[in-house]
Design a protein around this motif. Structure first.
Motif, mmCIF file in Angstrom:
data_model
loop_
_atom_site.group_PDB
_atom_site.id
_atom_site.type_symbol
_atom_site.label_atom_id
_atom_site.label_comp_id
_atom_site.label_asym_id
_atom_site.label_seq_id
_atom_site.Cartn_x
_atom_site.Cartn_y
_atom_site.Cartn_z
ATOM 1 N N GLU B 58 56.195 104.143 55.579
ATOM 2 C CA GLU B 58 55.179 104.889 56.344
ATOM 3 C C GLU B 58 55.550 104.970 57.825
ATOM 4 O OE1 GLU B 58 51.346 103.105 55.657
ATOM 5 O OE2 GLU B 58 51.564 103.379 53.475
ATOM 6 N N ARG B 59 56.203 103.925 58.337
ATOM 7 C CA ARG B 59 56.607 103.942 59.746
ATOM 8 C C ARG B 59 57.970 104.614 59.960
ATOM 9 N NH1 ARG B 59 54.625 98.412 62.746
ATOM 10 N NH2 ARG B 59 52.686 98.110 61.578
ATOM 11 N N GLY B 60 58.506 105.196 58.899
ATOM 12 C CA GLY B 60 59.724 105.993 59.065
ATOM 13 C C GLY B 60 61.020 105.290 58.723
ATOM 14 N N ALA B 61 60.952 104.025 58.258
ATOM 15 C CA ALA B 61 62.196 103.298 57.968
ATOM 16 C C ALA B 61 63.030 104.051 56.941
ATOM 17 C CB ALA B 61 61.882 101.893 57.453
ATOM 18 N N ARG B 62 64.366 103.984 57.103
ATOM 19 C CA ARG B 62 65.277 104.625 56.154
ATOM 20 C C ARG B 62 66.152 103.606 55.422
ATOM 21 N NH1 ARG B 62 66.736 109.813 57.628
ATOM 22 N NH2 ARG B 62 67.710 109.859 55.581
ATOM 23 N N THR B 63 66.374 102.448 56.049
ATOM 24 C CA THR B 63 67.313 101.476 55.482
ATOM 25 C C THR B 63 66.795 100.049 55.670
ATOM 26 O OG1 THR B 63 69.195 102.923 56.001
ATOM 27 C CG2 THR B 63 69.700 100.598 55.604
ATOM 28 N N VAL B 64 66.932 99.247 54.623
ATOM 29 C CA VAL B 64 66.695 97.802 54.740
ATOM 30 C C VAL B 64 68.013 97.145 55.135
ATOM 31 C CG1 VAL B 64 66.149 95.671 53.516
ATOM 32 C CG2 VAL B 64 64.828 97.747 53.051
ATOM 33 N N VAL B 65 68.036 96.485 56.289
ATOM 34 C CA VAL B 65 69.219 95.747 56.702
ATOM 35 C C VAL B 65 69.036 94.284 56.315
ATOM 36 C CG1 VAL B 65 70.526 94.880 58.688
ATOM 37 C CG2 VAL B 65 69.842 97.297 58.588
ATOM 38 N N ILE B 66 69.958 93.774 55.504
ATOM 39 C CA ILE B 66 69.899 92.356 55.129
ATOM 40 C C ILE B 66 70.402 91.565 56.328
ATOM 41 C CG2 ILE B 66 70.732 90.593 53.532
ATOM 42 C CD1 ILE B 66 70.777 92.742 51.375
ATOM 43 N N GLY B 67 69.474 90.929 57.020
ATOM 44 C CA GLY B 67 69.793 90.304 58.301
ATOM 45 C C GLY B 67 69.907 88.810 58.208
ATOM 46 N N VAL B 68 70.152 88.290 57.019
ATOM 47 C CA VAL B 68 70.135 86.845 56.782
ATOM 48 C C VAL B 68 71.296 86.480 55.847
ATOM 49 C CG1 VAL B 68 68.472 87.262 54.916
ATOM 50 C CG2 VAL B 68 68.698 84.948 55.863
ATOM 51 N N ALA B 69 71.864 85.308 56.084
ATOM 52 C CA ALA B 69 72.912 84.812 55.198
ATOM 53 C C ALA B 69 72.281 84.329 53.903
ATOM 54 C CB ALA B 69 73.662 83.666 55.878
ATOM 55 N N ASN B 70 72.991 84.507 52.796
ATOM 56 C CA ASN B 70 72.459 84.012 51.522
ATOM 57 C C ASN B 70 73.026 82.632 51.220
ATOM 58 O OD1 ASN B 70 74.997 85.118 51.175
ATOM 59 N ND2 ASN B 70 74.629 85.793 49.083
ATOM 60 N N ARG B 71 72.281 81.916 50.417
ATOM 61 C CA ARG B 71 72.695 80.546 50.109
ATOM 62 C C ARG B 71 73.420 80.475 48.787
ATOM 63 N NH1 ARG B 71 67.268 77.244 51.820
ATOM 64 N NH2 ARG B 71 66.288 79.218 51.232
ATOM 65 N N GLY B 72 74.451 79.640 48.735
ATOM 66 C CA GLY B 72 75.124 79.377 47.462
ATOM 67 C C GLY B 72 75.921 80.553 46.928
ATOM 68 N N GLY B 73 76.150 81.549 47.773
ATOM 69 C CA GLY B 73 77.003 82.640 47.337
ATOM 70 C C GLY B 73 76.403 83.540 46.277
ATOM 71 N N VAL B 74 75.078 83.518 46.135
ATOM 72 C CA VAL B 74 74.455 84.438 45.176
ATOM 73 C C VAL B 74 73.302 85.180 45.857
ATOM 74 C CG1 VAL B 74 75.029 83.110 43.119
ATOM 75 C CG2 VAL B 74 72.903 82.624 44.334
ATOM 76 N N ILE B 75 73.012 86.356 45.345
ATOM 77 C CA ILE B 75 71.832 87.101 45.785
ATOM 78 C C ILE B 75 70.713 86.699 44.828
ATOM 79 C CG2 ILE B 75 70.849 89.402 46.102
ATOM 80 C CD1 ILE B 75 73.660 90.390 46.833
ATOM 81 N N SER B 76 69.711 85.982 45.336
ATOM 82 C CA SER B 76 68.722 85.312 44.473
ATOM 83 C C SER B 76 67.776 86.309 43.808
ATOM 84 C CB SER B 76 67.913 84.321 45.303
ATOM 85 O OG SER B 76 67.069 85.033 46.193
ATOM 86 N N LYS B 77 67.088 85.797 42.779
ATOM 87 C CA LYS B 77 66.106 86.639 42.084
ATOM 88 C C LYS B 77 64.993 87.073 43.029
ATOM 89 C CE LYS B 77 66.807 85.073 37.355
ATOM 90 N NZ LYS B 77 66.308 84.253 36.241
ATOM 91 N N ALA B 78 64.579 86.172 43.906
ATOM 92 C CA ALA B 78 63.503 86.518 44.840
ATOM 93 C C ALA B 78 63.930 87.682 45.736
ATOM 94 C CB ALA B 78 63.138 85.293 45.686
ATOM 95 N N TRP B 79 65.178 87.624 46.216
ATOM 96 C CA TRP B 79 65.687 88.730 47.033
ATOM 97 C C TRP B 79 65.719 90.025 46.230
ATOM 98 C CZ3 TRP B 79 70.263 87.909 50.881
ATOM 99 C CH2 TRP B 79 69.994 86.808 51.716
ATOM 100 N N LYS B 80 66.178 89.893 44.965
ATOM 101 C CA LYS B 80 66.335 91.080 44.136
ATOM 102 C C LYS B 80 65.013 91.834 43.973
ATOM 103 C CE LYS B 80 70.693 91.132 42.447
ATOM 104 N NZ LYS B 80 71.067 90.582 41.136
ATOM 105 N N VAL B 81 63.901 91.074 43.857
ATOM 106 C CA VAL B 81 62.593 91.724 43.705
ATOM 107 C C VAL B 81 62.328 92.623 44.911
ATOM 108 C CG1 VAL B 81 60.103 91.331 43.600
ATOM 109 C CG2 VAL B 81 61.666 89.873 42.264
ATOM 110 N N SER B 82 62.530 92.083 46.116
ATOM 111 C CA SER B 82 62.278 92.877 47.325
ATOM 112 C C SER B 82 63.241 94.049 47.442
ATOM 113 C CB SER B 82 62.435 92.003 48.577
ATOM 114 O OG SER B 82 61.447 91.019 48.628
#
Lengths: 331, 331
Positions: B58-82
């Motif tokens: 609604e505020r015009g965003a076009r891209t989600v920037v992943i601005g955080v390091a992930n832990r354990g070398g995997v993209i977690s299920k919680a992240w995947k939902v978002s």
């Protein structure tokens, strides 16, 4: 590891220079070369017996080494005929070409049917670590050049030969395609991802016995705008105890860079040595290797004497005169 | 090019440092950040509005920037939902993680269904040329550090901001993941194959108007055994007219290399400048950037004055004190 001995494939090489990979293998591992395979129009000759792939197998060959550059960035139909026959009679293929064997669907299929290996030595086959800079045991030597292609590989191979002849424990460590095809292993450093260059060199030259020498194949030049980063990664990953300065005296400009003059040997020494001291505080320059292939005997001799006097370091063309005087300070 | 503006994804960042990519984007392109998305347990905060993906759109965003390091070398299920929800509402994803978005089959499928882009800025997307060393028009500046991670990127971004405020024609040229996410383009230099490093930097900083400045993001350090080759490729590909020396004064050893002391600023100058002269004969060191984040105000001020007196060059913490005195010699 690539199975030996080899049949050297010279293809339709338009001149001797196009077959310089084959020449390197022949010069340094003649005992591994059972013969050569030439196509119509080939103008290169290693002085080996011309063999068919069947004859090569009879003489014990295990691998066809593609010892010639290809033209136009493609592996031609004429080459394919020979390479296919080789796979069918039980030979592996090894290549340092930019075009990868593994990208040629027909060769991949025939290799699979015949259970043969395709070695693309231009591509790293290991996940190299990031360098950790930890000081390693054993001794290391690296040749650094005023330019690319001034004879660093030949210098290293001459040193290995001379050291082994004296009973010293020495291994040439290949860092380029031709070196890998000569020794059967090594790292294709110019194809390694930036972050892992120095780590690949550490991996190649691990802890060793205190008297062991790793003779690391040099690449590029600190003064070559295109490839200097590779050279510095070699210095910092290699932790050299000894540096040899390498030079080709008839070069009028840096290879491929017409606007760039070659540095003097003094400037090379004064640039390379402080950079080596970052990882190897006691590193010293122990000699100078001059590639005199383009000079007559007298001229070559006189030049080496002049450089030796000027620089105060043993100076020879190790391929022409032997590497003895370069090995003396290391023994 | 990555579409803007951004929603900054902070995930479940355990601390502020884990979200340093988001911090960089927020610090340097606040106008491109419509809000932040935080998961339960997140301990980082950019001071932006907390938004759902729908609110961000609604505020015009076009891209989600992943601005955080992930832990354990995997993209977690919680992240995947978002991230999945974001794709479904029409947002692209941009990431500098080692784990590539393109290797996550579920994300790839959902992105394809929704015609969304997945940007993995860690991976080169261009076939860079081999450097040719030809002198280019326009002007170039490069920060070189006594160590990695001493503030070279922030120095460059401070310089761009100050130059633009003065009406100068200047562009920050990103060479790392965070820089690329800040500016929306650049080269991931540490992931480029060795032979093409300097060529990638030439490609990034082409011919330009005589008064144009490219502010090239520095990487590594000539004194860092793991990454020095990348730094030399930057110097030789970048053809800098001006060098800024960068230093972090509380560092007790080279980052990740406990056996290695940092070089002095004098040693850095005396090493970097002759190497720059290979490609850029008139290159000069024009200033010194000190990262004083770990120091109090008085201590920071005193240190900069001391270094300035010792080295005879304008010395500031550009993030703390402004980059004016570093730009003065360039104007």
């Amino acid at each position: 590891m690539i199975n030996t001995p080899y049949l050297l494939f010279l293809g339709d090489a338009p001149d001797a220079l196009a077959a310089k990979v084959a020449q390197g293998v022949k010069d340094w591992r003649p005992e591994l070369c059972v013969g050569q395979l030439r196509l119509p129009g080939c103008r290169a000759d290693m002085g080996l017996d011309d063999l068919t792939v069947e004859e090569a197998v009879e003489r014990g060959a295990r691998t066809v080494v593609i010892g010639v550059a290809n033209r136009g960035g493609v592996i031609s139909k004429a080459w394919k005929v020979s390479l296919t026959e080789a796979l069918k009679v039980g030979l592996d293929l090894a290549s340092g070409l930019h075009n990868l064997l593994r990208d040629e669907e027909d060769l991949v299929a025939i290799a699979a049917q015949n259970h043969r290996a395709l070695h693309d030595v231009r591509v790293p086959s290991v996940d190299y670590p990031i360098a950790n800079g930890v000081r390693r045991s054993g001794k290391r030597l690296l040749a650094v050049g005023t330019d690319c292609s001034v004879g660093k590989m030949y210098t290293g191979l001459c040193l290995e030969k001379e050291m082994r002849a004296r009973g010293m424990d020495a291994d040439f460590r290949s860092t380029g395609q031709t070196g890998i095809l000569i020794t059967g292993n090594g790292i294709p450093l110019d194809a390694v991802v930036a972050d892992f260059m120095a780590g690949a060199v550490e991996w190649l030259t691990p802890d060793a016995d205190p008297d062991h020498w790793d003779i690391i194949e040099g690449q590029g030049s600190l003064f070559h705008a295109s490839f200097s980063g590779v050279t510095l990664a070699l210095i910092h990953g290699g932790q050299p105890d000894a540096l040899i300065l390498s030079h080709e005296p008839t070069r009028t400009h840096m290879r491929g860079l017409p606007d760039y003059a070659l540095p003097s040997l003094e400037r090379l020494r004064d640039t390379a040595l402080p950079l080596a001291h970052v990882v190897s505080p006691d590193a010293v320059v122990t000699g100078i290797s001059i590639n005199t292939a383009a000079l007559g005997e007298d001229e070559a001799q006189r030049l080496c004497e002049d450089v030796e006097k000027r620089m105060g370091l043993p100076t020879v063309d190790p391929f022409r005169h032997g590497a003895g005087r370069l090995v003396d300070p290391l023994a």
